[in-house]
Design a protein around this motif. Structure first.
Motif, short mmCIF file in Angstrom:
data_model
loop_
_atom_site.label_atom_id
_atom_site.label_comp_id
_atom_site.label_asym_id
_atom_site.label_seq_id
_atom_site.Cartn_x
_atom_site.Cartn_y
_atom_site.Cartn_z
N UNK A 86 94.18 113.27 -28.45
CA UNK A 86 94.64 113.38 -27.57
C UNK A 86 94.99 114.42 -26.29
N UNK A 87 95.64 115.27 -27.45
CA UNK A 87 95.68 116.53 -26.82
C UNK A 87 94.77 117.70 -26.49
N UNK A 88 94.12 117.69 -27.91
CA UNK A 88 93.52 118.44 -27.76
C UNK A 88 92.48 118.14 -26.15
N UNK A 89 92.17 117.06 -25.87
CA UNK A 89 91.57 116.65 -24.61
C UNK A 89 91.86 116.60 -23.06
N UNK A 90 93.25 117.13 -23.55
CA UNK A 90 93.74 117.07 -22.18
C UNK A 90 93.59 117.96 -21.48
N UNK A 91 93.29 119.27 -22.64
CA UNK A 91 93.40 120.66 -22.34
C UNK A 91 92.26 121.10 -21.80
N UNK A 92 91.07 120.50 -22.58
CA UNK A 92 89.33 120.91 -22.32
C UNK A 92 88.89 120.04 -21.16
N UNK A 93 89.88 118.89 -20.57
CA UNK A 93 88.38 118.28 -19.82
C UNK A 93 89.06 118.71 -18.55
N UNK A 94 89.71 119.18 -18.01
CA UNK A 94 89.58 120.14 -16.66
C UNK A 94 88.53 121.28 -17.10
N UNK A 95 88.71 122.05 -17.62
CA UNK A 95 87.61 123.41 -17.31
C UNK A 95 86.36 122.83 -17.80
N UNK A 96 85.86 122.13 -18.62
CA UNK A 96 85.07 120.94 -18.51
C UNK A 96 84.13 120.75 -17.37
N UNK A 97 85.04 119.71 -16.56
CA UNK A 97 84.29 119.35 -15.43
C UNK A 97 84.97 119.98 -14.34
N UNK A 98 84.94 121.33 -14.48
CA UNK A 98 84.38 122.94 -14.01
C UNK A 98 83.33 123.74 -13.58
N UNK A 99 83.33 123.86 -15.30
CA UNK A 99 82.19 123.95 -15.40
C UNK A 99 81.05 123.03 -15.85
N UNK A 100 80.89 122.55 -16.00
CA UNK A 100 79.69 120.90 -16.36
C UNK A 100 79.75 119.82 -15.35
N UNK A 101 80.53 119.78 -14.12
CA UNK A 101 80.76 118.67 -13.27
C UNK A 101 80.61 117.65 -14.14
N UNK A 102 80.90 116.17 -13.43
CA UNK A 102 81.80 114.79 -13.80
C UNK A 102 80.33 114.47 -14.27
N UNK A 103 79.91 114.47 -14.47
CA UNK A 103 78.19 114.05 -15.29
C UNK A 103 77.82 114.66 -16.57
N UNK A 104 78.24 115.73 -16.53
CA UNK A 104 77.85 116.99 -17.46
C UNK A 104 79.11 116.58 -18.28
N UNK A 105 80.35 116.52 -18.05
CA UNK A 105 81.43 116.10 -19.12
C UNK A 105 81.44 115.05 -19.58
#
Length: 470
Positions: A411-430
């Motif tokens: 979960x620690x890893x997930x919270x660190x990567x979700x914002x970059x994922x969201x910005x790079x892929x968009x909500x649907x892609x993430x």
């Protein structure tokens, strides 16, 4: 934990922090909360469950009060970590407490009910936190948490009876066995030296020859030792007795445990980051205030609660049915079959929510998708958590602690990567990526479902052989 989910922007503004820095408080919280149960498990095996619950409640209260008066991000972060250390006990050791009380055929239902209670907090917390933040400011949330901790502390002191059962604890039984073994060796030495002294008083050489020449002399010495020693019925464990590393290693080295630990960690990491990313989406794309965000997250929490309760009951039903079909034979992997319906639908609703949010469709549709996402995710988790307890009799406390460590770290890893994922892929892609991760999680469960019994039996046989050789 999620009481501030709807108020992150207020905290960031007051403490002069960025959104990324505030996300760090969530990351550190879940990392500490996930790994502290390893220490609490040791303490609960030494002192029992109740003292550990009481100490943890005090730590949680102190952390809440100090977080409320924090003026810097560093102090706020440290106090959140202290809160996490205190709260982690109730998430991990409570499952071991249920294993103390209930038999395997009851544990699915009880695990579902147990996990529903912690889910009630995240369900109500965003609404409560949003309301308190709108009226009194975000600091009121932590005074509220400290007050809740005080109520729990009072309940633990006056209402809770310690459930620790020595006969079900491998740690305790091993300590008793070791103490008795040392006691027996000491008595054998004392008995043989006493015989030697007596023979010296008479005809030493002749007496010695006669003693040694008698058949079964070694057995006679053992009988003397056993009559002088009584099995330890009340052993107080020390740190030397409760070395967690052998127990932890025995949990991890079993392939069935390791795969389920990874599966639990992945589904929990998704669930944890879902609340955080949902709050960000509602704030940024829908321009919702903290109270409105809290109401939407309440829908997610409600789905999670229903999923935990229904999933737990369904797992007991499936176990009973499969047990009847197998002529009364039962093994832990039967419980995993109860997760099949949820495994089919979870990725579908995750992708559906992601693209509904991406296209900014009406929020009611988002609410439906969130409800069933939480419902099916916790249905799976309730079954796999009960399996982990069933598959590790006598060391369930350490198994659940390892589960907490896995899920907290992921979960620690997930919270660190979700914002970059969201910005790079968009909500649907993430969320499409998340659906792929969840499919991997489901494949791990299927592998244990059909191969776990043989893996587990081989490990049990190997451990028994190793114990016999010792």
């Amino acid at each position: 934990m999620l009481i501030l989910a709807a108020s992150d922007l207020l905290v960031a503004r007051d403490l002069h922090a960025t959104t990324a820095q505030i996300s760090w408080t969530l990351s550190v919280y879940i990392l500490v909360q996930g790994n502290c149960p390893l220490l609490w498990s040791i303490a609960s095996e030494m002192a029992g469950r109740k003292p550990v619950y009481i100490i943890a409640s005090v730590i949680f209260i102190i952390g809440g009060i100090l977080a409320a008066i924090s003026r810097t991000l560093a102090m706020f972060l440290a106090m959140r970590a202290l809160q996490a250390a205190g709260s982690s006990t109730f998430l991990a050791i409570s499952a071991a407490t249920l294993a103390d009380i209930y038999e395997p055929h009851e544990r699915g239902t009880m695990m579902g009910l147990f996990y529903a209670a912690p889910l009630l907090g995240p369900a109500l917390a965003p609404v409560l936190g949003g309301t308190l933040s709108n009226i009194f400011g975000w600091r009121a949330n932590f005074y509220c948490l400290a007050g809740s901790g005080a109520l729990v502390l009072a309940a633990m002191i006056f209402l809770f009876k310690d459930t620790f059962r020595r006969e079900r604890s491998l740690t305790y039984q091993t300590a008793v066995k070791n103490r008795v073994g040392k006691h027996d060796k000491s008595n054998v030495t004392h008995a043989t030296s006493g015989m030697a002294n007596q023979t010296r008083k008479g005809d030493e050489e002749q007496a010695s020859k006669e003693k040694v020449s008698q058949p079964g002399h070694e057995n006679n010495v053992r009988e003397v030792a056993e009559t002088k020693s009584s099995p330890a019925t009340d052993v107080k464990l020390s740190l030397a007795d409760v070395n967690p590393f052998p127990q932890m290693w025995q949990v991890i080295q079993r392939r069935n445990n390791l795969l389920i630990l990874w599966a639990n960690g992945l589904v929990f990491a998704f669930n944890y980051s879902l609340s955080y990313t949902c709050a960000r989406v509602l704030a940024i794309q829908y321009h919702y205030d903290p109270l409105q965000i809290g109401i939407i997250l309440l829908i997610l929490g409600a789905g999670s609660i229903f999923g935990s309760i229904i999933g737990g009951r369904w797992s007991d039903h499936v176990v009973a049915k499969l047990k009847q079909q197998s002529g009364g034979e039962w093994y832990p992997e039967m419980r995993l079959h109860s997760a099949k319906p949820a495994m089919l639908w979870l990725p579908v609703f995750v992708i559906g929510y992601g693209w509904a949010a991406e296209k900014r469709l009406n929020v009611e549709l988002n609410g439906v998708m969130l409800f069933f996402t939480g419902f099916f995710a916790t249905w799976i988790y309730a079954s796999t958590l009960a399996y982990l307890v069933d598959a590790n009799p006598g060391r369930s406390c350490f198994a659940v602690a390892m589960n907490s460590s896995f899920r907290g770290t992921l979960a620690f890893v997930a919270t660190e990567v979700v914002v970059p994922w969201q910005e790079a892929l968009g909500v649907g892609g993430m969320y499409t990526v998340f659906a792929g991760v969840l499919i991997i999680m489901e494949l791990l469960i299927l592998l244990v479902m059909y191969e776990g019994a043989s893996w587990r039996e081989k490990c049990v046989a190997a451990e028994a052989a190793s114990g016999a050789n010792e």
